[in-house]
Write a protein that holds these residues in place. Sequence first.
Motif, PDB file in Angstrom:
ATOM      1  N   ASP A 118       0.837  -1.204   0.000  1.00 39.19           N
ATOM      2  CA  ASP A 118       0.000   0.000   0.000  1.00 39.19           C
ATOM      3  C   ASP A 118       0.874   1.257   0.000  1.00 39.19           C
ATOM      4  N   ALA A 119       1.960   1.232   0.763  1.00 38.00           N
ATOM      5  CA  ALA A 119       2.881   2.382   0.793  1.00 38.00           C
ATOM      6  C   ALA A 119       3.529   2.584  -0.585  1.00 38.00           C
ATOM      7  N   LEU A 120       3.885   1.485  -1.246  1.00 37.94           N
ATOM      8  CA  LEU A 120       4.431   1.581  -2.597  1.00 37.94           C
ATOM      9  C   LEU A 120       3.421   2.236  -3.531  1.00 37.94           C
ATOM     10  N   LEU A 121       2.177   1.817  -3.476  1.00 38.34           N
ATOM     11  CA  LEU A 121       1.137   2.384  -4.347  1.00 38.34           C
ATOM     12  C   LEU A 121       0.960   3.878  -4.082  1.00 38.34           C
ATOM     13  N   GLN A 122       1.043   4.280  -2.824  1.00 36.21           N
ATOM     14  CA  GLN A 122       0.897   5.701  -2.479  1.00 36.21           C
ATOM     15  C   GLN A 122       2.033   6.542  -3.061  1.00 36.21           C
ATOM     16  N   SER A 123       3.185   5.915  -3.269  1.00 35.16           N
ATOM     17  CA  SER A 123       4.346   6.656  -3.780  1.00 35.16           C
ATOM     18  C   SER A 123       4.350   6.758  -5.302  1.00 35.16           C
ATOM     19  N   LEU A 124       3.448   6.044  -5.970  1.00 32.00           N
ATOM     20  CA  LEU A 124       3.433   6.067  -7.441  1.00 32.00           C
ATOM     21  C   LEU A 124       2.776   7.325  -7.975  1.00 32.00           C
TER      22      LEU A 124
END
Length: 124
Positions: A118-124
């Motif tokens: 989820d954190a990765l997706l937020q950084s995209l």
Amino acid sequence: MSIKFSPDHEWINAADAAAAVVGITVHAQDALGDVVFVDLPAVGTTFAKGDVAGVVESVKAAADVYAPVSGEIVEVNEALRDDPSLANSDPLASGWFFKVRLSNPTELDGLLDATGYDALLQSL
């Protein structure tokens, strides 16, 4: 074991020690749109972590499916081959792509948990 995620938007569920199940994430299928074709690997093929293990095509684009871990393909989802839309309608269950016998189970430790993904997706 819970589901783990790769930065390339594959998920893996290694609850069954004999064969971990791999598919694409909800994010991946959302980005692709309506999936119209899947190219699944042959049973018996071995892949190293990060190798291209298949292809998914949609009305928008085609994308590679990467092996999130090293191992041997022991089963593919023939229902997905017959009905690629399963990757859209149920990507984390009946829309799975293949099962792999892990050759290096410690590679699972390098994958993301749900919070990390989820954190990765937020950084995209």
